[in-house]
Design a protein around this motif. Structure first.
Motif, PDB file in Angstrom:
ATOM      1  N   GLU A   1      -5.645  -1.951  -4.814  1.00 37.44           N
ATOM      2  CA  GLU A   1      -4.643  -2.536  -3.923  1.00 37.44           C
ATOM      3  C   GLU A   1      -3.734  -1.462  -3.306  1.00 37.44           C
ATOM      4  OE1 GLU A   1      -2.449  -5.642  -5.860  1.00 37.44           O
ATOM      5  OE2 GLU A   1      -4.262  -6.489  -6.733  1.00 37.44           O
ATOM      6  N   LEU A   2      -3.655  -0.305  -3.939  1.00 38.19           N
ATOM      7  CA  LEU A   2      -2.813   0.769  -3.411  1.00 38.19           C
ATOM      8  C   LEU A   2      -3.324   1.307  -2.076  1.00 38.19           C
ATOM      9  CD1 LEU A   2      -1.989   2.782  -6.645  1.00 38.19           C
ATOM     10  CD2 LEU A   2      -0.423   1.362  -5.310  1.00 38.19           C
ATOM     11  N   ILE A   3      -4.592   1.098  -1.797  1.00 36.33           N
ATOM     12  CA  ILE A   3      -5.165   1.671  -0.561  1.00 36.33           C
ATOM     13  C   ILE A   3      -5.841   0.615   0.308  1.00 36.33           C
ATOM     14  CG2 ILE A   3      -5.422   4.003  -1.431  1.00 36.33           C
ATOM     15  CD1 ILE A   3      -8.354   3.338  -2.093  1.00 36.33           C
ATOM     16  N   ARG A   4      -5.830  -0.646  -0.122  1.00 42.39           N
ATOM     17  CA  ARG A   4      -6.480  -1.692   0.689  1.00 42.39           C
ATOM     18  C   ARG A   4      -5.541  -2.854   0.941  1.00 42.39           C
ATOM     19  NH1 ARG A   4     -12.472  -2.179  -2.138  1.00 42.39           N
ATOM     20  NH2 ARG A   4     -13.205  -0.098  -1.555  1.00 42.39           N
TER      21      ARG A   4
ATOM     22  N   GLN B   1       0.824  -1.198   0.000  1.00 41.09           N
ATOM     23  CA  GLN B   1       0.000   0.000   0.000  1.00 41.09           C
ATOM     24  C   GLN B   1       0.866   1.259   0.000  1.00 41.09           C
ATOM     25  OE1 GLN B   1      -2.561  -0.317   3.418  1.00 41.09           O
ATOM     26  NE2 GLN B   1      -4.012  -1.632   2.353  1.00 41.09           N
TER      27      GLN B   1
ATOM     28  N   THR C   1       0.826   3.662   2.038  1.00 38.42           N
ATOM     29  CA  THR C   1       1.275   4.037   3.377  1.00 38.42           C
ATOM     30  C   THR C   1       2.605   3.384   3.742  1.00 38.42           C
ATOM     31  OG1 THR C   1      -0.147   2.275   4.241  1.00 38.42           O
ATOM     32  CG2 THR C   1      -1.034   4.515   4.248  1.00 38.42           C
TER      33      THR C   1
END
Length: 228
Positions: free
Chosen positions: A225-228, A2, A4
């Motif tokens: 997928e970048l945020i979950r 992700q 983050t």
């Protein structure tokens, strides 16, 4: 992985997106326009699977590859044939560019999430700006982007870093706070040369090559997928 995990602040301050093969599956309409162009030149059709391997370096490169592929075409250095073919392609693509193209899963959800988090969004594509703006309107995407650059906006296009550097300069965001999201070696090389991180999707148009060959920072099968 992700976002983050890549950025100390949690999210990048700027995310630059490619269009074709990243947000939008545009091959069906590109292939339709190419085949109509070839038919007008009395050349055999190319078809979607072939066109899928030709996309990624702008409209002129696409037309040149289509002409070079045809055994009945005039030698590739024939300027008159290219000029006629390119004009035909532009005409036909202008008529059909939003007939069969579709947004990829996760595209709108990711854009909405990043916008809600006040992340600046830019579009950096090698597609001519006229078609780019037409597609943004057709698919209701213009609302997301603070900056839109087409393949003919600047003197250089991807894989040259100029469009990415220009976008970062215009929006006053440093490379270390910027992410490029794309589907091809052109996107990856441009981001690496510009000094920003890059996420590559596996489903796009990379001339039949796996994107991991070019060592992006993130490889994803779905934008969400970048945020979950």
């Amino acid at each position: 992985m992700q976002l983050t995990e890549l950025y100390s602040a949690g999210l990048p301050r700027l995310v630059l997106f490619d269009l074709d093969g990243t947000l939008l599956d545009s091959v069906p309409d590109l292939a339709l326009a190419i085949d109509r162009m070839l038919a007008a030149l009395e050349l055999p059709p190319a078809g979607q699977s072939q066109v899928r391997n030709w996309v990624g370096n702008g409209a002129q490169a696409l037309v040149k590859r289509a002409l070079a592929h045809s055994p009945a075409a005039v030698d590739g250095t024939d300027t008159d044939q290219f000029d006629r073919a390119f004009a035909l392609f532009l005409h036909h693509y202008g008529l059909c560019c939003a007939e069969q193209s579709t947004l990829y899963p996760g595209a709108e959800a990711l854009l909405s999430f990043l916008q809600a988090k006040q992340v600046l969004l830019g579009l950096v594509t090698n597609k001519p700006i006229g078609f780019t703006e037409q597609l943004l309107d057709e698919y209701n995407l213009r609302r997301f982007f603070t900056l839109v650059l087409g393949g003919d906006t600047l003197a250089e296009k991807k894989p040259h870093p100029m469009p990415l550097l220009h976008a970062m300069e215009k929006l006053s965001i440093a490379p270390e706070h910027t992410l490029m999201v794309g589907d091809s070696r052109s996107d990856i090389r441009a981001a690496q040369a510009a000094g920003c991180k890059v996420a590559a999707v596996t489903y796009g148009y990379n001339h039949g090559e796996p994107v991991d060959s070019y060592q992006p920072d993130i490889i994803i099968d779905n934008l969400i997928e970048l945020i979950r």
